[in-house]
Design a protein around this motif. Structure first.
Motif, PDB file in Angstrom:
ATOM      1  N   GLY A  56       0.770  -1.232   0.000  1.00  0.00           N
ATOM      2  CA  GLY A  56       0.000   0.000   0.000  1.00  0.00           C
ATOM      3  C   GLY A  56       0.797   1.276   0.000  1.00  0.00           C
ATOM      4  N   VAL A  57       2.058   1.242   0.430  1.00  0.00           N
ATOM      5  CA  VAL A  57       2.785   2.489   0.637  1.00  0.00           C
ATOM      6  C   VAL A  57       3.046   3.252  -0.666  1.00  0.00           C
ATOM      7  CG1 VAL A  57       5.131   1.521   0.518  1.00  0.00           C
ATOM      8  CG2 VAL A  57       4.679   3.509   1.952  1.00  0.00           C
ATOM      9  N   THR A  61       1.639   6.756  -5.456  1.00  0.00           N
ATOM     10  CA  THR A  61       2.538   7.030  -6.575  1.00  0.00           C
ATOM     11  C   THR A  61       2.046   6.346  -7.842  1.00  0.00           C
ATOM     12  OG1 THR A  61       4.378   7.126  -4.999  1.00  0.00           O
ATOM     13  CG2 THR A  61       4.942   6.969  -7.338  1.00  0.00           C
ATOM     14  N   MET A  62       1.528   5.142  -7.716  1.00  0.00           N
ATOM     15  CA  MET A  62       0.948   4.459  -8.877  1.00  0.00           C
ATOM     16  C   MET A  62      -0.276   5.199  -9.389  1.00  0.00           C
ATOM     17  SD  MET A  62       2.827   2.002  -9.869  1.00  0.00           S
ATOM     18  CE  MET A  62       1.655   1.413 -11.098  1.00  0.00           C
ATOM     19  N   TRP A  63      -1.056   5.793  -8.486  1.00  0.00           N
ATOM     20  CA  TRP A  63      -2.185   6.626  -8.926  1.00  0.00           C
ATOM     21  C   TRP A  63      -1.690   7.804  -9.761  1.00  0.00           C
ATOM     22  CZ3 TRP A  63      -4.953   6.849  -3.512  1.00  0.00           C
ATOM     23  CH2 TRP A  63      -5.630   5.648  -3.312  1.00  0.00           C
ATOM     24  N   LEU A  64      -0.560   8.394  -9.342  1.00  0.00           N
ATOM     25  CA  LEU A  64       0.020   9.508 -10.107  1.00  0.00           C
ATOM     26  C   LEU A  64       0.401   9.048 -11.507  1.00  0.00           C
ATOM     27  CD1 LEU A  64       1.293  12.288 -10.519  1.00  0.00           C
ATOM     28  CD2 LEU A  64       3.315  11.475  -9.301  1.00  0.00           C
ATOM     29  N   ILE A  65       1.082   7.915 -11.589  1.00  0.00           N
ATOM     30  CA  ILE A  65       1.509   7.392 -12.894  1.00  0.00           C
ATOM     31  C   ILE A  65       0.289   7.062 -13.755  1.00  0.00           C
ATOM     32  CG2 ILE A  65       2.680   5.458 -14.042  1.00  0.00           C
ATOM     33  CD1 ILE A  65       4.516   5.342 -11.532  1.00  0.00           C
ATOM     34  N   LEU A 142       6.712  -3.870 -10.432  1.00  0.00           N
ATOM     35  CA  LEU A 142       5.444  -3.462 -11.038  1.00  0.00           C
ATOM     36  C   LEU A 142       5.647  -2.444 -12.156  1.00  0.00           C
ATOM     37  CD1 LEU A 142       2.530  -4.323 -10.372  1.00  0.00           C
ATOM     38  CD2 LEU A 142       2.297  -2.214  -9.050  1.00  0.00           C
ATOM     39  N   THR A 143       6.634  -1.564 -12.010  1.00  0.00           N
ATOM     40  CA  THR A 143       6.841  -0.506 -13.004  1.00  0.00           C
ATOM     41  C   THR A 143       7.808  -0.909 -14.115  1.00  0.00           C
ATOM     42  OG1 THR A 143       8.571   0.479 -11.597  1.00  0.00           O
ATOM     43  CG2 THR A 143       6.320   1.328 -11.371  1.00  0.00           C
ATOM     44  N   SER A 144       8.198  -2.156 -14.161  1.00  0.00           N
ATOM     45  CA  SER A 144       9.104  -2.599 -15.232  1.00  0.00           C
ATOM     46  C   SER A 144       8.385  -2.751 -16.572  1.00  0.00           C
ATOM     47  CB  SER A 144       9.762  -3.932 -14.839  1.00  0.00           C
ATOM     48  OG  SER A 144       8.779  -4.959 -14.727  1.00  0.00           O
ATOM     49  N   VAL A 145       7.050  -2.720 -16.568  1.00  0.00           N
ATOM     50  CA  VAL A 145       6.269  -2.909 -17.801  1.00  0.00           C
ATOM     51  C   VAL A 145       5.450  -1.666 -18.119  1.00  0.00           C
ATOM     52  CG1 VAL A 145       6.161  -5.422 -17.615  1.00  0.00           C
ATOM     53  CG2 VAL A 145       4.416  -4.013 -16.479  1.00  0.00           C
ATOM     54  N   MET A 146       5.985  -0.484 -17.822  1.00  0.00           N
ATOM     55  CA  MET A 146       5.195   0.729 -17.949  1.00  0.00           C
ATOM     56  C   MET A 146       4.822   1.072 -19.396  1.00  0.00           C
ATOM     57  SD  MET A 146       4.211   2.127 -15.076  1.00  0.00           S
ATOM     58  CE  MET A 146       3.745   0.432 -14.737  1.00  0.00           C
ATOM     59  N   GLY A 273      -0.978  15.454  -3.850  1.00  0.00           N
ATOM     60  CA  GLY A 273      -1.712  15.553  -2.596  1.00  0.00           C
ATOM     61  C   GLY A 273      -1.915  14.192  -1.956  1.00  0.00           C
ATOM     62  N   GLN A 274      -2.184  13.170  -2.785  1.00  0.00           N
ATOM     63  CA  GLN A 274      -2.358  11.814  -2.265  1.00  0.00           C
ATOM     64  C   GLN A 274      -1.077  11.312  -1.610  1.00  0.00           C
ATOM     65  OE1 GLN A 274      -4.914  10.015  -1.903  1.00  0.00           O
ATOM     66  NE2 GLN A 274      -6.439  10.345  -3.497  1.00  0.00           N
ATOM     67  N   ILE A 275       0.059  11.673  -2.183  1.00  0.00           N
ATOM     68  CA  ILE A 275       1.333  11.250  -1.597  1.00  0.00           C
ATOM     69  C   ILE A 275       1.509  11.867  -0.204  1.00  0.00           C
ATOM     70  CG2 ILE A 275       3.841  11.460  -1.823  1.00  0.00           C
ATOM     71  CD1 ILE A 275       3.414  11.190  -4.881  1.00  0.00           C
ATOM     72  N   ILE A 276       1.199  13.164  -0.084  1.00  0.00           N
ATOM     73  CA  ILE A 276       1.262  13.804   1.232  1.00  0.00           C
ATOM     74  C   ILE A 276       0.236  13.172   2.173  1.00  0.00           C
ATOM     75  CG2 ILE A 276       0.889  15.982   2.457  1.00  0.00           C
ATOM     76  CD1 ILE A 276       2.002  17.414   0.005  1.00  0.00           C
ATOM     77  N   PHE A 277      -0.929  12.860   1.609  1.00  0.00           N
ATOM     78  CA  PHE A 277      -1.990  12.192   2.362  1.00  0.00           C
ATOM     79  C   PHE A 277      -1.479  10.863   2.930  1.00  0.00           C
ATOM     80  CE2 PHE A 277      -6.424  10.381   2.420  1.00  0.00           C
ATOM     81  CZ  PHE A 277      -6.981  11.368   3.208  1.00  0.00           C
ATOM     82  N   THR A 278      -0.778  10.091   2.079  1.00  0.00           N
ATOM     83  CA  THR A 278      -0.215   8.817   2.527  1.00  0.00           C
ATOM     84  C   THR A 278       0.845   9.026   3.602  1.00  0.00           C
ATOM     85  OG1 THR A 278      -0.632   7.842   0.352  1.00  0.00           O
ATOM     86  CG2 THR A 278       0.964   6.719   1.759  1.00  0.00           C
TER      87      THR A 278
END
Length: 464
Positions: A56-57, A61-65, A142-146, A273-278
């Motif tokens: 979850g951490v 960041t995945m939401w941003l991507i 997870l990000t190796s297949v972007m 904002g979500q990152i700061i939220f996390t």
């Protein structure tokens, strides 16, 4: 047979029937996409709260991507919808070709950046060292297949806006089947199971969190590749192939920036904002982070029907705008608003009364279940407004009005969610419940602002 691009304005027997015909495959597609995260979280949750926190951490960041990828999807797919509505099929083909170039370029750049920062990112987000190691490995895998993941987002949007919502749905069903099988293989140790018909052994590699990441990467990469192939194999006036003109087209890119850049700014604004939220949540401890992660995962089901309807709205309003039929564009917007309200009431009931059961799917930790269920009930109260906000955002983007969503995201995230969350969580000492009060206030304000924007009529002529 490969799918064919169609003008969908008269697809159904009535406007409501037309929306439903386009929306139901998109709703199933969103459920399938979300189930990838559900399956990962549920299976990893069996390992413990620390493993759940590791998954979850980096979610924000995945939401941003994913938000940036969605911006590219909007930038090109709205052009496709409007070109089909105007029967400009060469313009449609050119937009699709430029979208392929964008996937190859930006997808590769995203992969490079994620691999460079992956090891340190969980620490920057405030994760404890014992969580950060596995979280960094999960993120890097997870990000190796972007490139393929971006292709999935962009080509799905283009197929939907050209009238084909079933292909993305079917491919995402395939993704989930693959993910479940591969998770079982990669996450757990080999296990013996006894049945009335005899015993059997399930193979397993015992890779835990990293195994979940490998399974998801393979599944996501596969669907991205298949959607790319579908883009080339589709029939009709919007067909593309390698023999056409593949030089960058400044006009298409200017339009893509006009439609997509506000979406990118919106997603960056919201996701930062979500990152700061996390980071706020991580300061509350591992149990709070695990509960927040699981509640977020459970809550994501509440807006899946609205997201599917919003995709239909983007297609229908976009094609109506291309055909210069203002009345039809407004009619479709009003229909999806009513559908969003109905869905929101249903989701309120599901989240409020089924909160403990939804969180309990993913963990047996009673403290995590109790905390996550309380957070979900707070979110349940704003479901009608959340669903309205989502469907109207899709409708107005189809009409070309993406800039307003950036302003909404900026004001509601930074002016409402973060201040309210900090005040309620740390000043009034409500902990995770205070964090979710900030989220609920943000969502309610978005719904109100989008309702005002749509019924004011200003969105339709926003680019003129």
């Amino acid at each position: 047979m490969a799918p064919k691009s169609v003008n969908v304005l008269g697809l159904g027997r009535s406007p409501v029937h037309t929306v439903i015909l386009l929306a139901w495959p998109a709703i199933i597609e969103q459920i399938m996409l979300t189930l990838v995260g559900y399956v990962d979280t549920a299976m990893v949750g069996a390992i413990g709260a620390q493993a759940t926190a590791a998954v979850g951490v980096t979610t924000s960041t995945m939401w941003l991507i994913n938000g940036l990828f969605s911006a590219f999807g909007v930038g090109f797919s709205v052009q496709v919808a409007q070109c089909i509505g105007a029967e400009d099929y060469e313009g449609c083909r050119q937009a699709i070709r430029q979208s392929v170039l964008s996937v190859l370029g930006f997808g590769a750049l995203t992969t490079l950046v994620c691999q460079l920062i992956g090891g340190q990112l969980p620490l920057w987000l405030g994760a404890p060292p014992e969580v950060a190691r596995e979280a960094g490995a999960y993120f890097r895998i997870l990000t190796s297949v972007m490139v393929l993941h971006m292709g999935s987002a962009v080509f799905s949007a283009i197929l939907r806006c050209s009238g084909d919502t079933k292909t993305p749905m079917l491919l995402n069903i395939l993704t989930n089947v693959m993910n479940i099988i591969l998770n079982t293989l990669f996450i757990f140790e080999p296990s013996v199971h006894h049945t009335p018909f005899g015993s059997f052994t399930l193979p397993g590699l015992g890779m835990g969190v990293r195994g979940a990441a490998i399974a998801s990467a393979i599944s996501m990469g596969t669907v991205g590749l298949l959607l790319l192939l579908t883009t080339f194999l589709r029939k009709g006036e919007a067909h593309i192939d390698f023999h056409q003109n593949w030089r960058p087209d400044p006009l298409v890119w200017r339009l893509a920036l006009r439609f997509g850049l506000p979406v990118a700014f919106e997603r960056v604004t919201v996701s930062c904002g979500q990152i700061i939220f996390t980071m706020m949540v991580t300061h509350l401890g591992t149990v709070a982070l695990a509960a927040h992660t699981l509640a977020n995962t459970a809550e994501s089901i509440s807006y899946l029907p609205a997201v599917g309807i919003s995709f239909a709205a983007t297609t229908l309003v976009g094609q109506a705008k291309g055909a210069e039929n203002r009345d039809m564009a407004f009619q479709f917007g009003k229909i999806v608003t009513k559908m969003g309200i109905v869905m929101g009431v249903m989701m309120f009931a599901l989240l409020f009364f089924g909160a403990r059961g939804l969180v309990g799917i993913f963990t047996r930790d009673l403290a995590v279940i109790a905390l996550g269920a309380g957070a979900l009930r707070i979110e349940a109260l704003v479901q009608p407004l959340q669903n309205c906000e989502i469907v109207l955002a899709g409708a107005m983007r189809g009409g070309g009005d993406a800039r307003f969503q950036f302003y909404v995201g900026l004001v509601c995230m930074w002016g409402v969610r973060l201040p309210v969350a900090f005040l309620m969580a740390f000043v009034f000492d409500l902990g995770l419940y205070g964090i979710w009060c900030g989220m609920a206030a943000d969502i309610a304000m978005r719904g109100v602002l989008n309702l005002w924007r749509f019924y004011s009529g200003r969105w339709y002529g926003a680019l003129h």
